[in-house]
Scaffold this motif. Structure first.
Motif, PDB file in Angstrom:
ATOM      1  N   LEU A  19       0.803  -1.225   0.000  1.00  0.00           N
ATOM      2  CA  LEU A  19       0.000   0.000   0.000  1.00  0.00           C
ATOM      3  C   LEU A  19       0.833   1.270   0.000  1.00  0.00           C
ATOM      4  O   LEU A  19       0.390   2.309  -0.480  1.00  0.00           O
ATOM      5  CB  LEU A  19      -0.924   0.006   1.229  1.00  0.00           C
ATOM      6  N   ILE A  20       2.008   1.232   0.592  1.00  0.00           N
ATOM      7  CA  ILE A  20       2.733   2.492   0.811  1.00  0.00           C
ATOM      8  C   ILE A  20       4.115   2.570   0.179  1.00  0.00           C
ATOM      9  O   ILE A  20       4.828   3.556   0.372  1.00  0.00           O
ATOM     10  CB  ILE A  20       2.898   2.787   2.321  1.00  0.00           C
ATOM     11  N   ASP A  21       4.544   1.562  -0.568  1.00  0.00           N
ATOM     12  CA  ASP A  21       5.857   1.622  -1.225  1.00  0.00           C
ATOM     13  C   ASP A  21       7.031   1.760  -0.267  1.00  0.00           C
ATOM     14  O   ASP A  21       8.088   2.254  -0.652  1.00  0.00           O
ATOM     15  CB  ASP A  21       5.910   2.799  -2.233  1.00  0.00           C
ATOM     16  N   GLN A  22       6.857   1.371   0.966  1.00  0.00           N
ATOM     17  CA  GLN A  22       7.990   1.385   1.901  1.00  0.00           C
ATOM     18  C   GLN A  22       8.256  -0.060   2.309  1.00  0.00           C
ATOM     19  O   GLN A  22       7.358  -0.717   2.826  1.00  0.00           O
ATOM     20  CB  GLN A  22       7.660   2.198   3.161  1.00  0.00           C
ATOM     21  N   PRO A  23       9.469  -0.558   2.070  1.00  0.00           N
ATOM     22  CA  PRO A  23       9.750  -1.961   2.408  1.00  0.00           C
ATOM     23  C   PRO A  23       9.622  -2.221   3.912  1.00  0.00           C
ATOM     24  O   PRO A  23       9.762  -1.299   4.725  1.00  0.00           O
ATOM     25  CB  PRO A  23      11.186  -2.167   1.928  1.00  0.00           C
ATOM     26  N   ALA A  24       9.366  -3.469   4.249  1.00  0.00           N
ATOM     27  CA  ALA A  24       9.142  -3.854   5.647  1.00  0.00           C
ATOM     28  C   ALA A  24      10.275  -3.367   6.550  1.00  0.00           C
ATOM     29  O   ALA A  24      10.051  -2.943   7.684  1.00  0.00           O
ATOM     30  CB  ALA A  24       8.996  -5.371   5.746  1.00  0.00           C
ATOM     31  N   ASN A  25      11.470  -3.404   6.007  1.00  0.00           N
ATOM     32  CA  ASN A  25      12.649  -3.014   6.775  1.00  0.00           C
ATOM     33  C   ASN A  25      12.639  -1.537   7.185  1.00  0.00           C
ATOM     34  O   ASN A  25      13.309  -1.146   8.134  1.00  0.00           O
ATOM     35  CB  ASN A  25      13.880  -3.326   5.904  1.00  0.00           C
ATOM     36  N   ASP A  26      11.904  -0.735   6.448  1.00  0.00           N
ATOM     37  CA  ASP A  26      11.848   0.693   6.751  1.00  0.00           C
ATOM     38  C   ASP A  26      10.589   1.066   7.546  1.00  0.00           C
ATOM     39  O   ASP A  26      10.272   2.238   7.704  1.00  0.00           O
ATOM     40  CB  ASP A  26      11.878   1.522   5.459  1.00  0.00           C
ATOM     41  N   GLN A  27       9.881   0.043   8.007  1.00  0.00           N
ATOM     42  CA  GLN A  27       8.674   0.297   8.790  1.00  0.00           C
ATOM     43  C   GLN A  27       8.888  -0.139  10.239  1.00  0.00           C
ATOM     44  O   GLN A  27       9.548  -1.138  10.493  1.00  0.00           O
ATOM     45  CB  GLN A  27       7.489  -0.522   8.266  1.00  0.00           C
ATOM     46  N   ARG A  28       8.292   0.611  11.131  1.00  0.00           N
ATOM     47  CA  ARG A  28       8.245   0.162  12.524  1.00  0.00           C
ATOM     48  C   ARG A  28       6.801   0.287  12.975  1.00  0.00           C
ATOM     49  O   ARG A  28       6.150   1.297  12.718  1.00  0.00           O
ATOM     50  CB  ARG A  28       9.166   1.038  13.382  1.00  0.00           C
ATOM     51  N   LEU A  29       6.309  -0.754  13.642  1.00  0.00           N
ATOM     52  CA  LEU A  29       4.924  -0.744  14.124  1.00  0.00           C
ATOM     53  C   LEU A  29       4.927  -0.723  15.648  1.00  0.00           C
ATOM     54  O   LEU A  29       5.664  -1.472  16.295  1.00  0.00           O
ATOM     55  CB  LEU A  29       4.167  -1.971  13.610  1.00  0.00           C
ATOM     56  N   ILE A  30       4.113   0.150  16.199  1.00  0.00           N
ATOM     57  CA  ILE A  30       4.049   0.322  17.650  1.00  0.00           C
ATOM     58  C   ILE A  30       2.597   0.210  18.091  1.00  0.00           C
ATOM     59  O   ILE A  30       1.723   0.894  17.546  1.00  0.00           O
ATOM     60  CB  ILE A  30       4.617   1.706  18.045  1.00  0.00           C
TER      61      ILE A  30
END
Lengths: 127, 103
Positions: free
Chosen positions: B34-45
Motif C-alpha cells: 500500500l505504501i511503497d515502503q519496504p518492511a525493513n523501513d517500517q516500525r509498528l508500535i
C-alpha cells in the motif's frame, strides 16, 4: 492485499481511510460509485471524498464495515446501521448493535454523542 | 476474516485484515503493497502500550487484538525511525462546541 483492491475514503477534514473494497461495498452508495458504468472519478482513482462526513464519524463507519464483514450473518441487513434510527437513542446511555448469531462480545458499540451524526451518515451511505 | 487492525500514520488510517497467527513481518509486507515502503523501513508500535512490535512474533503473541490501533513510523534519511506521528481529528468535539455556542 493489493492496492487495487483497496479504496481511500477521505473525510471532511482531509483525513484518509484506506480500506478493502470488499468492506466499502457494505455501503450501497459507495458500491454504486465504484461499480456503476460511466466515468465516476471515484472508480478511476479509488478515492471517494465525503465533504460532509467528519473524521470521527467516517472512522466509525469504516469500523462498522469491517464489523459487518466479520459478524454479519445471512440476515446481515437486519443489523444495518440505519436501524439505529429505530432505537430510542436519547433514552439509552449507550447503544450497541448486536449480531443475532453471536454473543455479547460481538456488539458494535456506538458512543451516544456520535449517534445523530452517525445516523445521518448511515442514511446517506445506505449502510 | 478473523480480525483487522487500524494502522495509523499522519492523517491516514489503513484498515488491515489479518489473522491472530500472522507475524508482524507479514503485516509489514501487506503495508508494503500500500505504501511503497519496504518492511525493513517500517516500525509498528501498539498505541495502547507503546510497545514496539517484533517482526518475528505473531499478533496474538504481542496481544494485538481486533480493532487495535497500531502506529506506523518510517525510517528517515539518517537511518533512524521517526517519532509516532498520528494526527487526531478534533472535528467532532469542535463541532459540538460550535453547536453549544448557538443555543
Amino acid at each position: 492485499m493489493k492496492k487495487e483492491d483497496t479504496v481511500k475514503l477521505i473525510s471532511a477534514e482531509g483525513f484518509e481511510f484506506v480500506i478493502d473494497k470488499e468492506a466499502a461495498m457494505v455501503s450501497q452508495t459507495i458500491r454504486n460509485m465504484l461499480t456503476s458504468p460511466g466515468s465516476f472519478a471515484e472508480r478511476e482513482h479509488g478515492e471517494v471524498t465525503f465533504p460532509e462526513i467528519s473524521t470521527t464519524i467516517l472512522e466509525k463507519i469504516c469500523q462498522y464495515f469491517y464489523w459487518s464483514l466479520q459478524y454479519a450473518s445471512l440476515h446481515w441487513h437486519e443489523t444495518n446501521l440505519i436501524m439505529i434510527k429505530e432505537s430510542r437513542f436519547t433514552y439509552s446511555s449507550s447503544l450497541a448493535l448486536a449480531s443475532k448469531s453471536r454473543g455479547k462480545e460481538t456488539d458494535f458499540h456506538i458512543e451516544p454523542e456520535l449517534t445523530l451524526e452517525l445516523m445521518m451518515a448511515a442514511n446517506y451511505l445506505h449502510t | 476474516m478473523a480480525m483487522y487492525i487500524r494502522v495509523k500514520h499522519s492523517k491516514t488510517t489503513y484498515f488491515i485484515q489479518c489473522e491472530p497467527t500472522e507475524t508482524i513481518l507479514e503485516i509489514k509486507q501487506k503495508l508494503h503493497n500500500l505504501i511503497d515502503q519496504p518492511a525493513n523501513d517500517q516500525r509498528l508500535i501498539l498505541v495502547g502500550t507503546g510497545e514496539v512490535l517484533d517482526d518475528s512474533k505473531t499478533l496474538a503473541d504481542q496481544k494485538v487484538e481486533n480493532d487495535a490501533v497500531v502506529a506506523l513510523t518510517l525510517r528517515k534519511e539518517d537511518n533512524e525511525f521517526e517519532d509516532i506521528n498520528i494526527v487526531r481529528p478534533d472535528d467532532f468535539y469542535q463541532s459540538r462546541e460550535g453547536d453549544s455556542g448557538n443555543w
